[in-house]
Write an enzyme that holds these catalytic residues in place. Structure first.
Site, PDB file in Angstrom:
ATOM      1  N   LYS A 114       0.843  -1.200   0.000  1.00  0.00           N
ATOM      2  CA  LYS A 114       0.000   0.000   0.000  1.00  0.00           C
ATOM      3  C   LYS A 114       0.874   1.243   0.000  1.00  0.00           C
ATOM      4  CE  LYS A 114      -3.837  -0.593   2.247  1.00  0.00           C
ATOM      5  NZ  LYS A 114      -4.545  -0.847   3.521  1.00  0.00           N
ATOM      6  N   ARG A 136      -3.349   3.092   8.408  1.00  0.00           N
ATOM      7  CA  ARG A 136      -3.687   1.936   7.576  1.00  0.00           C
ATOM      8  C   ARG A 136      -2.544   0.927   7.519  1.00  0.00           C
ATOM      9  NH1 ARG A 136      -4.852   4.326   1.829  1.00  0.00           N
ATOM     10  NH2 ARG A 136      -6.191   2.474   1.686  1.00  0.00           N
ATOM     11  N   GLY A 140      -8.064  -7.694   4.090  1.00  0.00           N
ATOM     12  CA  GLY A 140      -8.887  -7.715   5.290  1.00  0.00           C
ATOM     13  C   GLY A 140      -8.246  -8.387   6.492  1.00  0.00           C
ATOM     14  N   MET A 149      -5.542  -7.353   8.234  1.00  0.00           N
ATOM     15  CA  MET A 149      -5.002  -6.470   9.259  1.00  0.00           C
ATOM     16  C   MET A 149      -5.875  -5.233   9.395  1.00  0.00           C
ATOM     17  SD  MET A 149      -1.019  -7.051   8.531  1.00  0.00           S
ATOM     18  CE  MET A 149      -1.272  -6.531   6.882  1.00  0.00           C
ATOM     19  N   ARG A 192      -3.405  -1.699  -6.564  1.00  0.00           N
ATOM     20  CA  ARG A 192      -2.532  -2.878  -6.572  1.00  0.00           C
ATOM     21  C   ARG A 192      -2.899  -3.704  -7.793  1.00  0.00           C
ATOM     22  NH1 ARG A 192      -5.741  -4.795  -1.380  1.00  0.00           N
ATOM     23  NH2 ARG A 192      -7.697  -5.244  -2.388  1.00  0.00           N
ATOM     24  N   HIS A 251     -15.364 -10.232   0.648  1.00  0.00           N
ATOM     25  CA  HIS A 251     -14.227 -11.035   1.111  1.00  0.00           C
ATOM     26  C   HIS A 251     -14.176 -12.391   0.429  1.00  0.00           C
ATOM     27  CE1 HIS A 251     -12.267 -13.877   3.940  1.00  0.00           C
ATOM     28  NE2 HIS A 251     -11.371 -12.909   3.984  1.00  0.00           N
ATOM     29  N   ARG A 299       7.348 -45.346 -21.371  1.00  0.00           N
ATOM     30  CA  ARG A 299       7.757 -46.412 -20.455  1.00  0.00           C
ATOM     31  C   ARG A 299       7.132 -47.714 -20.926  1.00  0.00           C
ATOM     32  NH1 ARG A 299       5.335 -42.479 -17.713  1.00  0.00           N
ATOM     33  NH2 ARG A 299       6.515 -41.137 -16.306  1.00  0.00           N
ATOM     34  N   ARG A 346      11.889 -46.168 -23.818  1.00  0.00           N
ATOM     35  CA  ARG A 346      12.841 -46.673 -22.838  1.00  0.00           C
ATOM     36  C   ARG A 346      12.668 -48.181 -22.692  1.00  0.00           C
ATOM     37  NH1 ARG A 346      12.289 -44.824 -16.674  1.00  0.00           N
ATOM     38  NH2 ARG A 346      10.465 -46.165 -16.799  1.00  0.00           N
ATOM     39  N   GLU A 393      21.007 -41.119 -15.172  1.00  0.00           N
ATOM     40  CA  GLU A 393      20.253 -41.074 -13.921  1.00  0.00           C
ATOM     41  C   GLU A 393      21.024 -41.687 -12.763  1.00  0.00           C
ATOM     42  OE1 GLU A 393      16.606 -43.285 -14.317  1.00  0.00           O
ATOM     43  OE2 GLU A 393      17.491 -44.631 -15.789  1.00  0.00           O
ATOM     44  N   SER A 426      19.219 -38.471 -21.820  1.00  0.00           N
ATOM     45  CA  SER A 426      17.993 -37.946 -21.229  1.00  0.00           C
ATOM     46  C   SER A 426      18.175 -38.049 -19.722  1.00  0.00           C
ATOM     47  CB  SER A 426      16.788 -38.764 -21.688  1.00  0.00           C
ATOM     48  OG  SER A 426      15.635 -38.296 -21.026  1.00  0.00           O
ATOM     49  N   GLY A 436      17.318 -38.561 -16.226  1.00  0.00           N
ATOM     50  CA  GLY A 436      16.236 -39.104 -15.405  1.00  0.00           C
ATOM     51  C   GLY A 436      16.429 -38.541 -14.019  1.00  0.00           C
ATOM     52  N   THR A 437      15.885 -37.357 -13.800  1.00  0.00           N
ATOM     53  CA  THR A 437      16.238 -36.651 -12.564  1.00  0.00           C
ATOM     54  C   THR A 437      15.522 -37.197 -11.335  1.00  0.00           C
ATOM     55  OG1 THR A 437      14.697 -34.968 -13.322  1.00  0.00           O
ATOM     56  CG2 THR A 437      17.029 -34.493 -13.555  1.00  0.00           C
ATOM     57  N   ASN A 438      14.545 -38.075 -11.507  1.00  0.00           N
ATOM     58  CA  ASN A 438      13.967 -38.706 -10.307  1.00  0.00           C
ATOM     59  C   ASN A 438      15.010 -39.591  -9.646  1.00  0.00           C
ATOM     60  OD1 ASN A 438      11.632 -37.500 -11.103  1.00  0.00           O
ATOM     61  ND2 ASN A 438      10.664 -39.367 -11.848  1.00  0.00           N
ATOM     62  N   ASP A 439      15.545 -40.521 -10.440  1.00  0.00           N
ATOM     63  CA  ASP A 439      16.577 -41.402  -9.887  1.00  0.00           C
ATOM     64  C   ASP A 439      17.856 -40.630  -9.576  1.00  0.00           C
ATOM     65  OD1 ASP A 439      15.947 -44.160  -9.395  1.00  0.00           O
ATOM     66  OD2 ASP A 439      15.373 -44.274 -11.502  1.00  0.00           O
ATOM     67  N   CYS A 442      13.647 -36.097 -18.532  1.00  0.00           N
ATOM     68  CA  CYS A 442      12.339 -36.750 -18.535  1.00  0.00           C
ATOM     69  C   CYS A 442      11.858 -37.056 -17.128  1.00  0.00           C
ATOM     70  CB  CYS A 442      12.375 -38.014 -19.382  1.00  0.00           C
ATOM     71  SG  CYS A 442      13.499 -39.255 -18.743  1.00  0.00           S
ATOM     72  N   TYR A 478      15.556 -30.253 -25.035  1.00  0.00           N
ATOM     73  CA  TYR A 478      14.133 -30.352 -24.734  1.00  0.00           C
ATOM     74  C   TYR A 478      13.896 -30.778 -23.290  1.00  0.00           C
ATOM     75  CZ  TYR A 478      14.629 -35.429 -25.052  1.00  0.00           C
ATOM     76  OH  TYR A 478      15.011 -36.723 -24.829  1.00  0.00           O
TER      77      TYR A 478
HETATM   78  P1  ADP Z   1      -7.913  -2.566   3.733  1.00  0.00           P
HETATM   79  O1  ADP Z   1      -6.510  -2.953   3.520  1.00  0.00           O
HETATM   80  O2  ADP Z   1      -8.657  -3.436   4.655  1.00  0.00           O
HETATM   81  O3  ADP Z   1      -8.621  -2.268   2.457  1.00  0.00           O
HETATM   82  P2  ADP Z   1      -7.550   0.276   4.009  1.00  0.00           P
HETATM   83  O4  ADP Z   1      -6.395   0.803   4.742  1.00  0.00           O
HETATM   84  O5  ADP Z   1      -7.426   0.287   2.535  1.00  0.00           O
HETATM   85  O6  ADP Z   1      -7.854  -1.184   4.531  1.00  0.00           O
HETATM   86  O7  ADP Z   1      -8.785   1.148   4.467  1.00  0.00           O
HETATM   87  C1  ADP Z   1     -10.080   0.711   4.682  1.00  0.00           C
HETATM   88  C2  ADP Z   1     -11.070   1.638   3.988  1.00  0.00           C
HETATM   89  O8  ADP Z   1     -10.913   2.977   4.409  1.00  0.00           O
HETATM   90  C3  ADP Z   1     -10.889   1.653   2.499  1.00  0.00           C
HETATM   91  O9  ADP Z   1     -12.141   1.691   1.884  1.00  0.00           O
HETATM   92  C4  ADP Z   1     -10.132   2.922   2.247  1.00  0.00           C
HETATM   93  O10 ADP Z   1     -10.363   3.422   0.980  1.00  0.00           O
HETATM   94  C5  ADP Z   1     -10.677   3.843   3.332  1.00  0.00           C
HETATM   95  N1  ADP Z   1      -9.676   4.851   3.713  1.00  0.00           N
HETATM   96  C6  ADP Z   1      -8.450   4.626   4.200  1.00  0.00           C
HETATM   97  N2  ADP Z   1      -7.774   5.763   4.395  1.00  0.00           N
HETATM   98  C7  ADP Z   1      -8.599   6.760   4.022  1.00  0.00           C
HETATM   99  C8  ADP Z   1      -8.469   8.193   3.970  1.00  0.00           C
HETATM  100  N3  ADP Z   1      -7.336   8.807   4.328  1.00  0.00           N
HETATM  101  N4  ADP Z   1      -9.513   8.883   3.521  1.00  0.00           N
HETATM  102  C9  ADP Z   1     -10.649   8.259   3.145  1.00  0.00           C
HETATM  103  N5  ADP Z   1     -10.844   6.940   3.174  1.00  0.00           N
HETATM  104  C10 ADP Z   1      -9.825   6.167   3.598  1.00  0.00           C
HETATM  105 MG    MG Z   2      -7.903  -1.224   1.096  1.00  0.00          MG
HETATM  106 MG    MG Z   3      14.747 -44.056 -13.484  1.00  0.00          MG
END
Ligand code: ADP
Ligand code: MG
Ligand code: MG
Length: 975
Positions: free
Chosen positions: A27, A97, A106, A108, A341, A489, A595, A652, A779, A798, A800-803, A868, A888
């Site tokens: 983030k 955050r 979700g 943390m 992200r 989620h 085989r 083989r 092998e 070839s 034979g990397t298992n053996d 192989c 190959y």
């Molecule tokens: P998570 O990783 O669980 O998505 P976030 O840190 O992204 O947690 O935040 C949870 C919610 O709060 C998200 O919807 C985010 O957009 C909102 N949020 C976080 N910081 C701010 C901010 N400075 N202003 C407005 N909304 C925020």
């Molecule tokens: Mg978020």
């Molecule tokens: Mg073998």
């Protein structure tokens, strides 16, 4: 130099960079990058992962200097925003955050509206002229602080809110008036005092310290720990903490908040995809409190807001060259981006997105022009916005082997009739993740884990899921929830795994206590069978037949690019015509391992014939038994050669110890006795004689042919006669006879001579031209160590990397499973990075392979070399094979596309000295093209002369074509 723990971002510049994920968390790195490329990001600062790791290891003591840094950065933030933390009239409010280097949705904590107090809430009400908003913000802070920082019970506070709304007869939070919020704040503070014996801290610095520590601590919350275990996240040590100025989506009808993807994450279609809630804050969208509005509708009703978002979409994809998942907030009509992200996607979407990003523009010229005119899109992005955002190499590099695997996840068989489907359909939900699944219903995560532990397929059914449920979600074949949308989620987590998931199936009425649910009048109990079709969102009662699907068109397109790009060939391990055909369909260019012993198990007749051969008391009787096996083998080879249609086929010779074939019980011995006339007792005695203490290092492989030359003669005869027959039918055929388990050049020489004597006689008699190769498996460590001498006699190697792994490590593959996990599990001893039987041990076994290749090629420059073992289909090992210049790899049919992809990625990695370039900026793109071209030139020069001429011819051709096109154009222009 002193370590820096806090990195500022804001006012168009950030101290951190997008590439510093490890340090700033995903983030934090995203916020820095977005700030630097000019996106509207609320200002703030990021506390590093290192600080989190330190605090967690030192009872929440901050590392030296961090406190002072935080104070300095808050002062800077105050300067940039023109507001002061704790100011009674116009307070600076921030969010605190979490954000680790890998996305843990979700898992943390985050706290919003920090900085409010009894005094400043009034200031905020006055300044905004919106007391309802101010008191709502304060009660949210109280709620989050009490639960997240102090660990008080969530449900009690939720219940209080619920009771309040009920008393006022209101359904939605946004209808609650200011006075009622104020009253609730009083209630919450009272509860806080009663539970903690302290007042809710009015000092924002105390609040800030508490919140930062709470985020630090949330790294080790049980749900986060479980998630990391399930996801095998072991390489990161903590979360970053982002302190950021608040923006408000709940300031009226020109405000709102939402989440969106730059493309559709389930189909990959090039559309802007997402949901938004008007007049709402933070998590309200994900929480599914109200039904959100789709972005299409936003375009209709508020085009100005939509265009701001559209410009961001273009800027993000151009910079990242990747589909992004973002969080945004509109405050009084102005857009802010709060997170971005790389978006999780289905495997179908992964291919479509990669192919379309490399071939088609994102938004087109006219949209780009309009956005520039509106000043939402900086001019410098105009051209890039109407071009593809990545190159083909990037598209190839992006796809993972797992994407291919998931592409072939099951769907409901088309053999299931429409009528049956109709009669079994019980409900429709939102199709969150495609693919089908069937299994028995479990209503809790624990139940699901328990049932899966017993080996039963499970469908996990929940009202909704939360991070605590990940264990059970992982164990289930499919997930079904009553509430939630495509960004809930359940949907997000399941999509990450490519696991079938249906959400928002409102027809479900679940009773957890009784362990049952009613769905449109039908009752379904724990353990009843359900089938989910995640592609359509349909729920069926009972178990329906599932099959593997056809891949999308973009799969073929991308694999076409892959095949052009790779230099390593890909063959398959196949023992039957059916497998061979399947493998060719998957792109196999030959058989690397057929085989022959599997053919002896195929039918009872064959089993009896081979057993007869083994118990035979004289060479004559052994020959007679072998003569009976000959036609079976020949027919099998004819089928395989035809299926492979001119592609090379490596056969083989018999490999396992003979005792694997002989009767073990008196009953079986008597049956064999009837056929052969050998007394049952004698058969059992023979079986006992064959018994070995250490069969894997015993009388097997080519050792058998040294003792019983007639086995070799029969098998070679079967191969060559089959080849002659196929040739006669007018087809091409390329047999390669492979001798297993060689330990000495002299041993191999004897067997090669015998092989050639038999083969050449047949060919001569048939009067056809039939080139064939005789080579060996490498092998045993000794074969590898004496590879130079072995290559004098062998036309190909070839590995034979298992053996070879088993013998080099001195670990029995069949027994090591009991303790080997200790050796590669990251949270155990972790002596090796991977299971060496899955992913080639490059430091040890790999070294032996590399030196054998060098010695072998020195003795015989044209020595053909492949692999192989199981490793031939494992991406990391395939890349290794490319690097050591094998010709190959060979793997099971379904792994063939995975190996093709890995081979192309290895070539790209080799040709791109720097890390794959993300930015689509013109100059960098050009530079990359130049290096790629240079590398390609070098490569062609160093490869075999035949290839080189082919290449140059091709370039000449295209140059000619281009020239012709130019003149045509010029002519047209003159007219
Ligand atoms: P998570 O990783 O669980 O998505 P976030 O840190 O992204 O947690 O935040 C949870 C919610 O709060 C998200 O919807 C985010 O957009 C909102 N949020 C976080 N910081 C701010 C901010 N400075 N202003 C407005 N909304 C925020
Ligand atoms: Mg978020
Ligand atoms: Mg073998």
């Amino acid at each position: 130099m002193k370590r820096k723990y806090v990195y500022f971002f804001g006012a168009g510049k950030a101290e951190g960079k997008g590439s510093q994920r490890e340090l700033l968390g995903g983030k934090g790195a995203g916020l820095a990058e977005m700030t630097n490329i000019g996106l509207p990001v609320p200002a703030g600062f990021t506390i590093t992962v290192e600080a989190c790791e330190y605090a967690n290891a030192h009872e929440m003591k901050w590392p030296a200097g961090m406190e002072a840094e935080v104070r300095r950065q808050v002062a800077r933030l105050e300067k940039v925003t023109g507001k002061k933390l704790g100011d009674a009239k116009d307070p600076l409010l921030v969010s605190v955050r979490s954000g680790a280097a890998r996305s843990m949705p979700g898992m943390m904590e985050t706290i919003l509206n920090l900085g409010l107090s009894d005094a400043s809430v009034r200031g905020l009400a006055e300044r905004t002229g919106n007391p309802r908003f101010a008191w709502d913000a304060y009660r949210r802070l109280l709620q989050m602080y009490a639960t997240v920082v102090m660990g008080l019970n969530k449900d009690v506070l939720e219940d209080k809110l619920h009771a309040l709304k009920q008393r006022l007869g209101l359904e939605y939070d946004m209808d609650v008036p200011a006075e009622a919020w104020e009253e609730l704040c009083g209630d919450f503070k009272e509860f806080y005092r009663a539970q903690t014996n302290e007042e809710f801290p009015q000092n924002p610095w105390i609040q800030l310290r508490g919140a930062i520590n709470a985020v630090f601590r949330s790294w080790n919350a049980p749900k986060a720990v479980t998630y990391r275990r399930v996801e095998k996240i072991t390489d990161i040590k903590g979360t970053g903490v982002n302190v950021q100025q608040m923006v408000f989506g709940n300031m009226g009808d020109d405000s709102g908040t939402g989440v969106c993807f730059t493309r559709d994450p389930s189909t990959g279609e090039n559309v802007y995809y997402g949901d938004m809630l008007i007049n709402a804050q933070g998590e309200d969208v994900v929480a599914g409190i109200r039904t959100p509005m789709r972005l299409d509708d936003l375009q209709e009703s508020m085009p100005d807001m939509y265009d701001q978002l559209l410009a961001v979409r273009a800027m993000l994809e151009i910079n990242y060259g990747e589909m992004q998942d973002l969080e945004f907030t509109f405050e009084r009509g102005k857009l802010y981006i709060l997170q971005c992200r790389s978006g999780k996607r289905t495997p179908h979407a992964a291919f479509r997105i990669a192919v379309e990003q490399a071939t088609m523009p994102l938004i087109g010229r006219s949209d780009a022009r309009r956005l520039v005119k509106e000043k939402y899109l900086p001019k410098k992005y105009e051209a890039a916005a109407s071009r593809p955002v990545i190159m083909k190499d990037q598209a190839i590099a992006r796809i993972a082997g797992a994407d291919i695997e998931r592409l072939f996840y099951p769907i409901i068989s088309s053999d299931v009739s429409r009528d049956e489907l109709a009669s079994r359909r019980i409900a429709e939900g939102i199709n969150a993740v495609p693919g089908a699944a069937c299994g028995k219903v479990a209503f809790s995560a624990d139940e699901a884990e328990e049932m899966a532990g017993r080996g039963e397929p499970v469908i996990l059914v929940r009202k909704d899921t939360s991070p605590e449920d990940v264990g059970g979600m992982q164990a289930a074949k499919g997930i079904l929830t009553q509430t939630g949308g495509k960004t809930s989620h359940a949907a997000v987590v399941a999509r990450g795994w490519g696991k079938c998931c249906i959400v928002g199936c409102s027809a479900l009425d679940i009773d957890y206590e009784r362990g049952e649910m009613t769905v449109n009048g039908q009752t379904i109990r724990r353990g009843d069978a359900l089938t989910l079709d995640g592609s359509s969102g349909t729920v069926y009662i009972g178990e329906l037949e599932l099959v593997r699907p056809e891949p999308p068109a973009e799969f073929d397109t991308l694999m076409g690019w892959v095949d052009k790009r790779r230099r390593l060939r890909v063959r398959t391990n196949a023992d039957t015509p059916v497998d061979s055909r399947k493998a060719v369909e998957m792109g196999a260019e030959g058989i690397g391992l057929c085989r022959t012993e599997h053919m002896f198990f195929a039918t009872r007749e064959r089993q009896l014939a081979i057993q007869e051969m083994i118990v035979a008391e004289s060479a004559e009787r052994r020959k007679a038994a072998l003569d009976r096996l000959l036609p079976y083998q020949r027919d099998d080879f004819i089928g395989i050669f035809e299926a492979m249609d001119g592609r090379p086929v490596t056969v083989r010779l018999l490999d396992p110890p003979l005792h694997e074939f002989v009767p073990k019980t008196r009953e079986q011995a008597e049956e064999l006795s009837e056929v052969t006339g050998v007394p049952a007792d004698a058969i059992l005695t023979r079986a006992e004689q064959l018994h070995e203490a250490n069969p894997m290092l015993g009388h097997r492989g080519c050792r058998l042919c040294i003792t019983y030359p007639e086995i070799l003669e029969m098998q070679v005869r079967a191969v060559i006669e089959a080849a002659v027959e196929v040739k006669r039918r007018g087809r091409k055929v390329h047999p390669e006879i492979m001798i297993p388990l060689t330990i000495a050049a002299r041993e191999l020489e004897i067997l090669v001579d015998r092989t050639r004597a038999v083969a050449d006689a047949i060919i001569k008699q048939a009067g056809v031209k039939l080139p064939y190769l005789v080579g060996t498996m490498v092998e045993t460590p000794r074969a590898a160590l004496t590879a130079g001498a072995v290559a004098e006699v062998a036309e190909f190697f070839s590995f034979g990397t298992n053996d070879l792994t088993q013998m080099t490590m001195g670990l029995s593959r069949d027994d090591a499973g009991r303790f080997l996990p200790e050796y590669y599990d990251a949270d155990k001893a972790a002596i090796f990075p991977d299971d060496p039987f899955q992913s080639l041990d490059q430091d040890g076994v790999g070294k032996l392979v590399a030196s054998a290749i060098a010695d072998g090629r020195e003795a015989r420059p044209k020595l053909k070399i492949g692999i192989c073992g199981e490793h031939g289909g494992e991406p990391k090992s395939v890349k290794f094979c490319h690097r050591v210049n094998m010709d190959y790899v060979s793997c099971s049919p379904y792994r063939v596309p995975i190996a093709r992809l890995a081979a192309a990625q290895a070539a790209i990695e080799e040709d791109t000295p720097r890390r794959p370039v993300r930015s689509a900026r013109k100059s960098t793109r050009k530079a990359v093209r130049r290096t790629v071209k240079k590398a390609a030139k070098k490569r062609t020069a160093s490869k075999s002369p035949k290839r080189a001429t082919r290449k140059t011819k091709k370039t000449k051709k295209t140059k000619k074509a281009k020239k012709a096109k130019k003149t045509k154009k010029a002519r047209k222009a003159r007219r």
